[in-house]
Scaffold this active site. Structure first.
Site, short mmCIF file in Angstrom:
data_model
loop_
_atom_site.label_atom_id
_atom_site.label_comp_id
_atom_site.label_asym_id
_atom_site.label_seq_id
_atom_site.Cartn_x
_atom_site.Cartn_y
_atom_site.Cartn_z
N GLY A 1 20.41 53.46 67.73
CA GLY A 1 21.83 53.41 68.72
C GLY A 1 21.73 53.50 69.95
O GLY A 1 20.41 53.69 70.30
N LYS B 1 18.47 62.21 71.02
CA LYS B 1 18.95 61.51 72.39
C LYS B 1 18.14 61.58 73.31
O LYS B 1 17.67 62.65 73.79
CB LYS B 1 20.33 62.00 72.63
CG LYS B 1 21.72 61.82 71.76
CD LYS B 1 22.85 62.14 72.57
CE LYS B 1 24.03 61.52 71.84
NZ LYS B 1 25.35 61.97 72.49
N CYS C 1 23.29 62.06 60.98
CA CYS C 1 24.21 61.48 59.98
C CYS C 1 23.72 60.28 59.49
O CYS C 1 23.58 59.28 60.52
CB CYS C 1 25.58 61.68 60.68
SG CYS C 1 26.30 63.14 61.02
N ASP D 1 37.39 62.50 74.31
CA ASP D 1 36.88 61.23 73.76
C ASP D 1 36.92 61.16 72.25
O ASP D 1 35.95 60.76 71.73
CB ASP D 1 35.46 61.08 74.25
CG ASP D 1 34.99 59.57 74.50
OD1 ASP D 1 35.96 58.67 74.11
OD2 ASP D 1 33.85 59.27 74.59
#
EC number: 2.7.10.2
Length: 1052
Positions: free
Chosen positions: A429, A454, A502, A546
């Protein structure tokens, strides 16, 4: 000049094992003396204006220029030469302007001997203005905003209570417009918006105390609303420039004035004015024109000193090019003379583009003998660091932390991970700062733990690195089964954040892929799990800011977790967090967040309601096709997201509570969690009941065939029970009572035998009522809905006839094929057949009442109950049987057909007469038929037509109606007078129907490309349908009048 850098650990004590790194990559030498300086400024942040400040670390050799340079560099300022440094004593009017060449440590030692450190205020200000400064500042937005905040602060503190009321109102409303520039011009008309401004933000932030005290609250509200409307169309920059335009006649913020005397003695008492337009001028009396002394580019040197007299006044001497002798100014004190010298020196440096000071003076304590070292390129700095340097040289730095986003690095002991223990895998992603990878963490506890990593692409910048690591700081404080866990961080470049993986990815994508396999209970379960996570955040005083399906991760088929805490903030002691800048998800945000950048737990509740809607819509984004700038207008007009198909009304009702305009009316997450738990349990019970019914229905179909080879009979048309399907369509009376509150018209599900048992939430307006079914076919009901004892006997009979396995298998396969054929046949027939229950005006209004149009200020899609059973509907004709005008079978009910894209099937109409009358020359009959045909034609064309074609279609219907009414006017005189009143009422009703059609057409045009477009198209069809039905009713009334007339003329 001192080098400066950013250290995220400044306001927190790191553990002993933590290395403290400089922003430039250089390590601090142990034992170096460092001091901390708090510098106030006017760079806007989320905190209160009085607290805008930066914390500076400085060494012995740090000068004022180095501190100024770093602060403005962090905000990307262009006009650096305009900034100065002021030191004020809070308990007196003592003010010192610090020259850029002064050493900070020497200054502090000098002044803090006279007064304690807490009584001094260090302040960064814009002091030196170029000519045409506003035009230049518009190209340097940070400087323009800084100067505006500075002038506004000076105005509020110094003269706001003395200005005219009208000016104070205008200036205050301009600040509201600038602060909340996305707010609509009429937003303050709403009571809740004004109350946010009045109670939460505070009117004292915009208006002087004298105004607030002297005007009554109600009058003040009207004045603010009226004044604000004058500036409704201004953007932020225009609001700032208008503010300066209105303020400049009453407050000269572009120059400084000093009371002094020209010459070395008090001979001429004057007011010296120094500014970009006047240069150096003086005024002898107020109101007179200034006398020009010199321009800044004429000044060659500046000197100041104490006078030799006993009063110890300050003497300032300016050497002016072309002047025979220096210009001498006597100031009341040496401090004022120093401040004047700094001001003129700053203007001289600005005008000449120089860094060298024009001041000539003997070396004094607190000043540097040489000018500051110029700033070096990065390569030169790195080269210098390779040489051996003394401790004092390594302390020559200035370090800044903005209090707005102070970051605490997770301690090395608890969260720092060695990069060697991470195996980076494929990219799964993309995040705000970089890619997200799948990987493996090789830990002693778990040798191969799957993780998500990340990464940050541009973390060489301190500010980017700090913002990236802010998410890790937030996540490490949470421990909840439905919140993604932080595993660790790697703070050395490249910076990584390691989180639990996940495996099923983002919830939005998951919902789109599994759209046809996820049941309603699973969707509600996801919403419930998120509510538990958000209730946990609420208890810890965090706002997420968010909440959306894209930021929820799916751990397993029955577990979702809230992630992406990049926008999350701790609310500290205040009840809300105010965002000053950055990208925000407008279409998910609450109105107060859009208007005022105000975020609370209540605004998170609004976003959670939108997220629930996304889940029930299987990943559809809200307000598709609407621009971000238009969203707030639609919300304030009362628009809300429509009820998703198959959504329980109790759940949609909960969503609408989350979307209350007034934040105080929204439920808390603890309440949402409890209510969602109840809704989830109810859905599980209903799901189990539907499964039992389906099992019983399948068993009945299978066992009833016994040993016969005869295939099951075809089911009857929709709306008519057959022996085989009655149990599937109609639950027992007890079950009917339990599930009525989940029935919603306007959302039909799929049809056919396999889906019959699952129609608890589907629209059942076209089905016969349970009690009516008993009245219609009591024999069939008693035959096919036996008692419990009969059911048991039937089961035994079916089980007693055992067939060979191969025959049983063949029969089951054949029955399955025939059931599939029946399903296709049913779906085909239902397109052409709609029961008569939709033809009465009352039932139309009830069925399509799921959206009753604008009521008050809220356009909310209201669930409705089942139609009133007081008048049972008539049995519809068989397919292909001669129609009747009253059936209008070619017009599908908008409430049902619109959910299939308004696929209407126009058919040729040859309506038989409603009375036994000669129609050969019946103009009324012909025009009624013409009107019905116009309605049918419009209904068939409305779906693909663009908005500009709505008017011609409605115009055709209107012309047909006008022709009909003209014909009726010609016919009335020939009819009995006793019938005229009824005919006129029927005509008025038709005019009202046309007005309703035009009204709905305008709404459909207004809300084109929005979530309400389809709804208003559906309402257009409803209005057209009503017009056709009432036209037929008019014909019936005229026919009755004719029959009455014939009866009166017939001989007795």
């Amino acid at each position: 000049m001192a080098a400066a850098y950013l250290d995220p650990n400044l306001n927190h004590t790191p553990s002993s094992s933590t290395k403290t790194h400089l922003g430039t990559g250089m390590e601090r030498s142990p034992g170096a003396m460092e001091r901390v300086l708090k510098v106030f400024h006017y760079f806007e942040s989320s905190s209160e204006p009085t607290t805008w400040a930066s914390i500076i670390r400085h060494g012995d050799a740090t000068d004022v220029r180095g501190i100024i340079q770093k602060i403005v560099d962090s905000h990307k300022v262009k006009h650096v030469a305009c900034y100065g440094f002021r030191l004020s004593h809070l308990r007196s009017e003592e003010v010192h302007w610090l020259h850029v060449d002064m050493g900070v440590s020497s200054v502090r030692e000098k002044y803090e001997l006279a007064h304690p450190p807490e009584e001094w205020k260090y302040e960064l200000r814009i002091r030196y203005l170029p000519k045409g400064f506003l035009n230049q500042f518009t190209e340097d937005k940070p400087t323009l905003n800084f100067f505006y905040q500075q002038v506004k602060s000076d105005y509020m503190q110094e003269i706001a209570d003395q200005v005219d009321q009208e000016i104070a109102l205008k200036l205050g409303c301009l600040e509201i417009r600038r602060s909340y520039w996305e707010m609509r011009g009429n937003a303050l008309e709403k009571k809740s918006n004004y109350e946010v401004l009045e109670k939460d933000v505070g009117l004292k932030r915009f208006f002087p105390k004298s105004l607030l005290d002297s005007v009554k609250a109600k009058t003040l509200r009207k004045l603010i609303q009226q004044t604000f409307r004058q500036f409704a169309n201004l953007n932020r920059e225009e609001s700032i420039l208008k503010f300066f335009e209105i303020l400049s006649p009453v407050y000269r913020f572009d120059k400084e004035c000093f009371k002094c005397a020209l010459g070395s003695s008090w001979i001429i008492s004057v007011e010296l004015a120094i500014g970009p337009e006047e240069g150096i001028s003086y005024l002898t009396d107020k109101g007179c024109n200034p006398t020009h002394l010199a321009d800044f580019n004429q000044v060659q040197t500046i000197q100041y000193s104490n006078s030799e007299d006993k009063d110890r006044k300050g003497m300032l001497q300016l050497k002016i090019a072309g002047a025979p002798e220096p210009l001498t100014v006597t100031a009341p004190s040496l401090t004022i003379a120093e401040n004047m010298a700094d001001l003129i020196d700053g203007y001289c440096r600005l005008v000449n583009g120089a860094t060298q000071s024009f001041i000539i003076r003997p070396q004094k304590e607190g000043e540097r003998a040489l000018p500051s070292i110029p700033k070096l390129a990065n390569s030169e700095k790195q080269g210098m660091r390779t040489h051996a340097v003394s401790v004092s040289e390594t302390d020559d730095y200035a370090e800044i932390i903005d209090e707005e986003d102070t970051y605490t690095m997770p301690s090395t002991r608890d969260y720092e991970i060695q990069r060697e223990r991470i195996e980076l895998g494929r990219c799964i992603g993309e995040g705000q700062f970089g890619d997200v990878h799948q990987g493996v963490y090789l830990s002693p506890e778990n040798p191969a733990l799957a993780v998500a990593i990340k990464t940050c692409k541009n973390c060489t910048s301190d500010s980017v690195r700090e913002k990236f690591l802010q998410e890790a700081l937030t996540m490490r404080q949470f421990d909840h089964p439905h919140i993604v866990k932080l595993i660790g961080v790697i703070t050395e470049n490249p910076v990584w954040i390691i989180m639990e993986l996940c495996t099923l990815g983002e919830l939005r994508s998951f919902l789109q892929v599994r759209k046809y396999s996820l049941d309603l209970a699973s969707l509600i379960l996801y919403a419930y799990q998120l509510s538990t996570a958000l209730a946990y955040l609420e208890s810890k005083r965090f706002v997420h800011r968010d909440i959306a399906a894209r930021n929820v991760l799916v751990s397993s088929n029955d577990c979702v977790k809230l992630g992406d805490f990049g926008l999350s903030r701790y609310m500290e002691d205040s009840t809300y967090y105010k965002a000053s800048k950055g990208k925000l998800p407008i279409k998910w945000m609450a109105p107060e967040s859009i208007n005022f950048r105000r975020f609370t737990s209540a605004s998170d509740v609004w976003m959670f309601g939108v997220c629930m809607w996304e889940i029930l819509m299987h990943g559809v984004k809200p307000f598709q096709g609407v621009k971000n700038n238009d969203v707030i207008g639609r919300i304030e007009n009362g628009e809300r997201l429509p009820m998703p198909p198959n959504c329980p009304p109790t759940l949609y009702s909960l969503m609408t509570k989350c979307w209350a305009y007034d934040p105080s009316r929204r439920p808390r997450f603890t309440e949402l969690k409890a209510q969602l738990s109840t809704i989830l349990e109810e859905e599980k019970v209903q799901q189990e009941e539907r499964m039992r019914m389906e099992s019983r229905r399948q068993a009945t179909v299978s066992w009833d065939s016994g040993g016969s080879d005869e295939a099951p009979p075809k089911p009857s048309r929709p709306g008519y029970p057959s022996p085989r399907s009655s149990e599937g369509f109609y639950p027992s009376p007890q079950h009917m009572v339990q599930t009525n509150h989940y029935q919603v018209s306007g959302y039909p599900g799929s049809h056919g035998i396999p889906a019959m048992a699952g129609s608890i939430y589907q629209g059942q307006a076209s089905l016969l009522d349970q009690t009516e079914l008993w009245n219609h076919r009591p024999q069939e009901m008693s035959m096919w809905q036996p008692s419990v004892e009969d059911s048991a006997a039937l089961d035994l009979r079916g089980m007693g006839q055992v067939l060979p396995p191969h025959l049983m298998e063949e029969r089951l396969i054949r029955q399955q094929q025939e059931m599939e054929e029946d399903q296709r046949w049913l779906e085909k027939e239902e397109r052409f057949l709609k029961p008569d229950v939709r033809l009465s005006r009352g039932s139309i209004d009830r069925e399509d009442g799921s959206f009753q149009g604008p009521t008050g200020n809220q356009h909310i899609y209201q669930p409705v109950g089942k139609p009133d059973p007081a008048a049972p509907p008539k049995k519809p004709p068989r397919p292909g049987a001669p129609g009747h005008l009253s059936n209008l079978s070619s017009i599908s009910s908008p409430a049902d057909s619109y959910n299939e894209g308004v696929k209407l099937q126009p058919q040729e109409i040859s309506p038989p007469p409603t009375a036994n009358l000669d129609r050969s020359n019946d103009k009324v009959y012909e025009n009624v038929t013409g009107l019905v045909k116009a309605v049918i034609e419009m209904s068939s064309k409305i779906q693909p037509a663009p908005p500009e074609e709505y008017v011609p279609m409605v115009k055709e219907v209107g012309l047909a109606l006008r022709t009909l009414l003209a014909t009726v006017d010609e016919t009335i005189p020939a009819l009995p007078a006793s019938t005229h009143r009824e005919i006129e009422m029927a005509q008025k009703l038709l005019n009202s129907d046309l007005g309703e059609l035009i009204s709905k057409m305008k709404l459909a045009q207004q809300y084109v490309m929005t979530s309400l477009q389809q709804e208003y198209k559906k309402q257009m069809l409803t209005a057209a349908h009503a017009l056709a039905v009432d036209a037929k009713n008019l014909l019936d009334v005229i026919d009755q009048a004719r029959l009455k007339m014939l009866g009166q003329t017939r001989p007795h």
